[in-house]
Design a protein around this motif. Sequence first.
Motif, PDB file in Angstrom:
ATOM      1  N   ARG A  47     -23.094  20.721 -82.201  1.00  0.00           N
ATOM      2  CA  ARG A  47     -24.391  21.381 -82.370  1.00  0.00           C
ATOM      3  C   ARG A  47     -24.528  22.520 -81.371  1.00  0.00           C
ATOM      4  NH1 ARG A  47     -28.012  18.741 -85.645  1.00  0.00           N
ATOM      5  NH2 ARG A  47     -29.776  19.713 -84.593  1.00  0.00           N
ATOM      6  N   ALA A  48     -25.309  23.504 -81.761  1.00  0.00           N
ATOM      7  CA  ALA A  48     -25.556  24.656 -80.893  1.00  0.00           C
ATOM      8  C   ALA A  48     -27.053  24.920 -80.817  1.00  0.00           C
ATOM      9  CB  ALA A  48     -24.843  25.885 -81.428  1.00  0.00           C
ATOM     10  N   ARG A  49     -27.499  25.339 -79.660  1.00  0.00           N
ATOM     11  CA  ARG A  49     -28.884  25.786 -79.469  1.00  0.00           C
ATOM     12  C   ARG A  49     -28.877  27.289 -79.724  1.00  0.00           C
ATOM     13  NH1 ARG A  49     -33.934  23.710 -79.373  1.00  0.00           N
ATOM     14  NH2 ARG A  49     -35.234  24.731 -77.856  1.00  0.00           N
ATOM     15  N   PRO A  53     -34.885  35.722 -83.621  1.00  0.00           N
ATOM     16  CA  PRO A  53     -35.886  36.749 -83.290  1.00  0.00           C
ATOM     17  C   PRO A  53     -37.280  36.132 -83.133  1.00  0.00           C
ATOM     18  CG  PRO A  53     -34.438  37.539 -85.015  1.00  0.00           C
ATOM     19  CD  PRO A  53     -34.087  36.096 -84.787  1.00  0.00           C
ATOM     20  N   LYS A  54     -38.091  36.751 -82.341  1.00  0.00           N
ATOM     21  CA  LYS A  54     -39.450  36.312 -82.006  1.00  0.00           C
ATOM     22  C   LYS A  54     -39.456  35.050 -81.141  1.00  0.00           C
ATOM     23  CE  LYS A  54     -41.504  38.438 -86.035  1.00  0.00           C
ATOM     24  NZ  LYS A  54     -42.307  38.277 -87.234  1.00  0.00           N
ATOM     25  N   GLY A  55     -38.310  34.714 -80.513  1.00  0.00           N
ATOM     26  CA  GLY A  55     -38.261  33.622 -79.552  1.00  0.00           C
ATOM     27  C   GLY A  55     -38.164  32.226 -80.113  1.00  0.00           C
ATOM     28  N   VAL A  56     -37.959  32.058 -81.405  1.00  0.00           N
ATOM     29  CA  VAL A  56     -37.837  30.728 -82.003  1.00  0.00           C
ATOM     30  C   VAL A  56     -36.466  30.157 -81.640  1.00  0.00           C
ATOM     31  CG1 VAL A  56     -37.799  29.440 -84.156  1.00  0.00           C
ATOM     32  CG2 VAL A  56     -39.337  31.382 -83.901  1.00  0.00           C
ATOM     33  N   LYS A  57     -36.431  28.932 -81.109  1.00  0.00           N
ATOM     34  CA  LYS A  57     -35.177  28.275 -80.735  1.00  0.00           C
ATOM     35  C   LYS A  57     -34.994  27.021 -81.567  1.00  0.00           C
ATOM     36  CE  LYS A  57     -35.422  30.075 -76.125  1.00  0.00           C
ATOM     37  NZ  LYS A  57     -35.789  29.827 -74.757  1.00  0.00           N
ATOM     38  N   THR A  58     -33.785  26.839 -82.122  1.00  0.00           N
ATOM     39  CA  THR A  58     -33.490  25.668 -82.937  1.00  0.00           C
ATOM     40  C   THR A  58     -32.127  25.103 -82.569  1.00  0.00           C
ATOM     41  OG1 THR A  58     -32.473  26.997 -84.693  1.00  0.00           O
ATOM     42  CG2 THR A  58     -34.826  26.527 -84.914  1.00  0.00           C
ATOM     43  N   ASP A  59     -31.903  23.852 -82.937  1.00  0.00           N
ATOM     44  CA  ASP A  59     -30.581  23.227 -82.826  1.00  0.00           C
ATOM     45  C   ASP A  59     -29.952  23.244 -84.196  1.00  0.00           C
ATOM     46  OD1 ASP A  59     -30.740  22.606 -80.102  1.00  0.00           O
ATOM     47  OD2 ASP A  59     -31.860  20.771 -80.516  1.00  0.00           O
ATOM     48  N   GLU A  60     -28.730  23.771 -84.292  1.00  0.00           N
ATOM     49  CA  GLU A  60     -28.036  23.898 -85.574  1.00  0.00           C
ATOM     50  C   GLU A  60     -26.648  23.277 -85.475  1.00  0.00           C
ATOM     51  OE1 GLU A  60     -29.597  25.179 -88.117  1.00  0.00           O
ATOM     52  OE2 GLU A  60     -31.239  26.196 -87.106  1.00  0.00           O
ATOM     53  N   TYR A  61     -26.156  22.759 -86.597  1.00  0.00           N
ATOM     54  CA  TYR A  61     -24.777  22.286 -86.651  1.00  0.00           C
ATOM     55  C   TYR A  61     -23.840  23.484 -86.650  1.00  0.00           C
ATOM     56  CZ  TYR A  61     -26.284  17.557 -87.692  1.00  0.00           C
ATOM     57  OH  TYR A  61     -26.856  16.317 -87.612  1.00  0.00           O
ATOM     58  N   LEU A  62     -22.736  23.372 -85.924  1.00  0.00           N
ATOM     59  CA  LEU A  62     -21.779  24.480 -85.860  1.00  0.00           C
ATOM     60  C   LEU A  62     -21.206  24.821 -87.223  1.00  0.00           C
ATOM     61  CD1 LEU A  62     -19.842  23.642 -82.574  1.00  0.00           C
ATOM     62  CD2 LEU A  62     -21.546  25.419 -82.935  1.00  0.00           C
ATOM     63  N   SER A  63     -21.087  23.825 -88.089  1.00  0.00           N
ATOM     64  CA  SER A  63     -20.525  24.076 -89.417  1.00  0.00           C
ATOM     65  C   SER A  63     -21.462  24.917 -90.285  1.00  0.00           C
ATOM     66  CB  SER A  63     -20.207  22.761 -90.118  1.00  0.00           C
ATOM     67  OG  SER A  63     -21.384  21.971 -90.237  1.00  0.00           O
ATOM     68  N   ASP A  64     -22.754  24.985 -89.947  1.00  0.00           N
ATOM     69  CA  ASP A  64     -23.711  25.785 -90.705  1.00  0.00           C
ATOM     70  C   ASP A  64     -23.813  27.218 -90.200  1.00  0.00           C
ATOM     71  OD1 ASP A  64     -24.325  23.603 -92.262  1.00  0.00           O
ATOM     72  OD2 ASP A  64     -26.092  23.043 -91.096  1.00  0.00           O
ATOM     73  N   LEU A  65     -23.250  27.496 -89.024  1.00  0.00           N
ATOM     74  CA  LEU A  65     -23.372  28.822 -88.423  1.00  0.00           C
ATOM     75  C   LEU A  65     -22.229  29.738 -88.862  1.00  0.00           C
ATOM     76  CD1 LEU A  65     -24.372  27.818 -84.800  1.00  0.00           C
ATOM     77  CD2 LEU A  65     -25.858  28.693 -86.600  1.00  0.00           C
ATOM     78  N   VAL A  66     -22.587  30.979 -89.130  1.00  0.00           N
ATOM     79  CA  VAL A  66     -21.598  31.996 -89.517  1.00  0.00           C
ATOM     80  C   VAL A  66     -21.671  33.117 -88.483  1.00  0.00           C
ATOM     81  CG1 VAL A  66     -20.901  33.632 -91.289  1.00  0.00           C
ATOM     82  CG2 VAL A  66     -21.938  31.450 -91.944  1.00  0.00           C
ATOM     83  N   PRO A  67     -20.564  33.375 -87.751  1.00  0.00           N
ATOM     84  CA  PRO A  67     -20.608  34.436 -86.747  1.00  0.00           C
ATOM     85  C   PRO A  67     -20.723  35.811 -87.393  1.00  0.00           C
ATOM     86  CG  PRO A  67     -18.433  33.428 -86.822  1.00  0.00           C
ATOM     87  CD  PRO A  67     -19.298  32.672 -87.767  1.00  0.00           C
ATOM     88  N   ILE A  68     -21.421  36.710 -86.721  1.00  0.00           N
ATOM     89  CA  ILE A  68     -21.562  38.092 -87.174  1.00  0.00           C
ATOM     90  C   ILE A  68     -20.520  38.918 -86.429  1.00  0.00           C
ATOM     91  CG2 ILE A  68     -23.076  40.101 -87.246  1.00  0.00           C
ATOM     92  CD1 ILE A  68     -25.436  38.148 -87.198  1.00  0.00           C
ATOM     93  N   ASP A  69     -19.708  39.651 -87.165  1.00  0.00           N
ATOM     94  CA  ASP A  69     -18.676  40.481 -86.559  1.00  0.00           C
ATOM     95  C   ASP A  69     -19.325  41.728 -85.983  1.00  0.00           C
ATOM     96  OD1 ASP A  69     -16.329  41.607 -85.740  1.00  0.00           O
ATOM     97  OD2 ASP A  69     -15.581  42.050 -87.742  1.00  0.00           O
ATOM     98  N   GLU A  70     -19.304  41.870 -84.667  1.00  0.00           N
ATOM     99  CA  GLU A  70     -19.929  43.013 -84.015  1.00  0.00           C
ATOM    100  C   GLU A  70     -18.963  44.169 -83.829  1.00  0.00           C
ATOM    101  OE1 GLU A  70     -21.424  41.295 -80.413  1.00  0.00           O
ATOM    102  OE2 GLU A  70     -23.302  40.759 -81.379  1.00  0.00           O
ATOM    103  N   ASP A  71     -17.711  43.980 -84.207  1.00  0.00           N
ATOM    104  CA  ASP A  71     -16.700  45.008 -84.000  1.00  0.00           C
ATOM    105  C   ASP A  71     -16.351  45.732 -85.292  1.00  0.00           C
ATOM    106  OD1 ASP A  71     -15.653  45.924 -81.710  1.00  0.00           O
ATOM    107  OD2 ASP A  71     -13.903  44.617 -81.672  1.00  0.00           O
ATOM    108  N   VAL A  72     -17.317  46.029 -86.109  1.00  0.00           N
ATOM    109  CA  VAL A  72     -17.067  46.703 -87.377  1.00  0.00           C
ATOM    110  C   VAL A  72     -16.849  48.176 -87.109  1.00  0.00           C
ATOM    111  CG1 VAL A  72     -18.030  47.263 -89.628  1.00  0.00           C
ATOM    112  CG2 VAL A  72     -18.474  45.034 -88.612  1.00  0.00           C
ATOM    113  N   ARG A  73     -15.772  48.713 -87.688  1.00  0.00           N
ATOM    114  CA  ARG A  73     -15.457  50.137 -87.509  1.00  0.00           C
ATOM    115  C   ARG A  73     -15.325  50.784 -88.865  1.00  0.00           C
ATOM    116  NH1 ARG A  73     -11.064  50.199 -82.628  1.00  0.00           N
ATOM    117  NH2 ARG A  73     -12.268  48.814 -81.272  1.00  0.00           N
ATOM    118  N   PHE A  74     -16.063  51.842 -89.048  1.00  0.00           N
ATOM    119  CA  PHE A  74     -15.989  52.588 -90.288  1.00  0.00           C
ATOM    120  C   PHE A  74     -15.125  53.821 -90.090  1.00  0.00           C
ATOM    121  CE2 PHE A  74     -20.084  50.380 -90.435  1.00  0.00           C
ATOM    122  CZ  PHE A  74     -19.918  49.695 -91.634  1.00  0.00           C
ATOM    123  N   GLN A  75     -14.320  54.145 -91.099  1.00  0.00           N
ATOM    124  CA  GLN A  75     -13.447  55.320 -90.995  1.00  0.00           C
ATOM    125  C   GLN A  75     -13.863  56.389 -91.930  1.00  0.00           C
ATOM    126  OE1 GLN A  75      -9.379  54.188 -91.338  1.00  0.00           O
ATOM    127  NE2 GLN A  75      -9.523  52.707 -89.707  1.00  0.00           N
TER     128      GLN A  75
END
Length: 75
Positions: A47-49, A53-75
């Motif tokens: 589980r992850a805490r 946005p707006k300060g809402v905090k929840t506990d979620e299962y890691l299997s439900d979370l999808v990481p956002i790729d912050e290294d997107v490069r457009f050519q």
Amino acid sequence: MLMLISSLIERFSGASYALPVNTRVNVVNQFGNERYDGRVLKVEGNRARVCWPKGVKTDEYLSDLVPIDEDVRFQ
């Protein structure tokens, strides 16, 4: 007790989820609850805490979370 059982199942099932702290994530779970653009604050077992946005905090299962790729490069 449940944390011990879930960690043993995770260890022996071969499913491991590696989300470092401060990773941006989205979540979609089986009940249709969707959240966007959260940050992982803490990871404990399967589980992850997460802070949304707006300060809402929840506990979620890691299997439900999808990481956002912050290294997107457009050519």
